[in-house]
Design a protein around this motif. Structure first.
Motif, mmCIF file in Angstrom:
data_model
loop_
_atom_site.group_PDB
_atom_site.id
_atom_site.type_symbol
_atom_site.label_atom_id
_atom_site.label_comp_id
_atom_site.label_asym_id
_atom_site.label_seq_id
_atom_site.Cartn_x
_atom_site.Cartn_y
_atom_site.Cartn_z
ATOM 1 N N GLU A 1 -44.200 -3.286 1.680
ATOM 2 C CA GLU A 1 -44.074 -3.683 0.277
ATOM 3 C C GLU A 1 -43.238 -4.952 0.135
ATOM 4 O OE1 GLU A 1 -45.552 -2.497 -2.490
ATOM 5 O OE2 GLU A 1 -46.675 -1.109 -1.232
ATOM 6 N N ARG B 1 -43.107 1.543 5.283
ATOM 7 C CA ARG B 1 -43.703 1.283 3.961
ATOM 8 C C ARG B 1 -42.864 0.290 3.161
ATOM 9 N NH1 ARG B 1 -46.821 0.643 1.492
ATOM 10 N NH2 ARG B 1 -46.718 1.981 -0.307
ATOM 11 N N ARG B 2 -41.544 0.421 3.237
ATOM 12 C CA ARG B 2 -40.667 -0.504 2.510
ATOM 13 C C ARG B 2 -40.883 -1.924 3.019
ATOM 14 N NH1 ARG B 2 -35.323 1.222 3.644
ATOM 15 N NH2 ARG B 2 -35.560 2.802 2.052
ATOM 16 N N LEU C 1 -42.942 3.626 -3.986
ATOM 17 C CA LEU C 1 -42.308 4.217 -2.807
ATOM 18 C C LEU C 1 -41.618 5.528 -3.158
ATOM 19 C CD1 LEU C 1 -40.748 1.095 -1.051
ATOM 20 C CD2 LEU C 1 -42.606 2.527 -0.196
ATOM 21 N N GLU C 2 -40.957 5.528 -4.294
ATOM 22 C CA GLU C 2 -40.275 6.744 -4.731
ATOM 23 C C GLU C 2 -41.278 7.871 -4.966
ATOM 24 O OE1 GLU C 2 -37.670 7.846 -8.577
ATOM 25 O OE2 GLU C 2 -36.960 6.107 -7.441
ATOM 26 N N LEU D 1 -40.624 5.681 5.862
ATOM 27 C CA LEU D 1 -40.104 4.989 4.683
ATOM 28 C C LEU D 1 -39.808 3.526 4.996
ATOM 29 C CD1 LEU D 1 -39.104 5.019 1.747
ATOM 30 C CD2 LEU D 1 -36.891 5.818 2.611
ATOM 31 N N GLU E 1 -44.255 8.151 -3.660
ATOM 32 C CA GLU E 1 -44.885 8.502 -2.399
ATOM 33 C C GLU E 1 -43.977 9.367 -1.516
ATOM 34 O OE1 GLU E 1 -46.543 6.139 1.561
ATOM 35 O OE2 GLU E 1 -46.391 5.070 -0.336
#
Length: 174
Positions: free
Chosen positions: A119, A115-116, A50-51, A112, A53
């Motif tokens: 995940e 996506r978070r 994530l970071e 974000l 991306e």
């Protein structure tokens, strides 16, 4: 009537002791899912992904925020010495860029969060599958989590087993 009451009390006592005997034979385990979600290699990998991306977009937003701050400082500092047209143009430009910045920030936050959550959902399913796998292999009758347990002794805590299994899977071993 007292005979019925005595019979009822006797039946409840027998049922209670039978239930306790069954509970004594049950295999119970405890898992701290929050601990696993924070420390598993899969969680670390998801955070890192994530970071990676989102860091370029974040850097763009930081740069734009700094540019807007400088523009605002220029407006405050030089407004008195600027011509009316120049000041109006700079103010309009500042408002437009501020609006675009706010929209970009909102889109970034939304993307974000989506996506978070993806995940997190994937990781939760993986953790749950590993817990079920261990519970079935070791024949546990009941597995509890921290959400519904006030205390669990280390004797029944299988958190480390679950974390170790996740580490093995994270290294490609299964």
């Amino acid at each position: 009537m007292p005979a019925v009451l005595v019979s009822l009390i006797l039946a409840l006592t027998l049922l209670g002791s039978a239930g306790m005997a069954l509970a004594a034979e049950a295999r119970v385990a405890f898992v701290n899912i929050n601990f696993i979600m924070e420390r598993s290699p899969q969680a670390e990998a998801a955070l890192s992904a994530l970071e990676k991306e989102f860091s370029p977009r974040d850097a763009e937003l930081v740069a734009e925020r700094d540019a807007l701050r400088q523009m605002q400082e220029r407006l405050e500092r030089d407004a008195d010495v600027m011509g009316a047209e120049q000041r109006a143009e700079l103010e309009r430009n500042f408002r437009n860029r501020s609006r675009e910045f706010k929209r970009a920030q909102d889109m970034f936050s939304e993307d974000l969060n989506v996506r978070r959550n993806e995940e997190l959902g994937r990781l939760q399913r993986l953790v749950q599958n590993v817990i079920l796998e261990i519970a079935q292999q070791e024949r546990y009758d009941l597995v509890l989590t921290e959400r519904n347990v006030l205390f669990a002794s280390e004797r029944i805590n299988i958190t480390d087993k679950v974390l170790e299994r996740l580490r093995q899977q994270g290294q490609g071993g299964r």
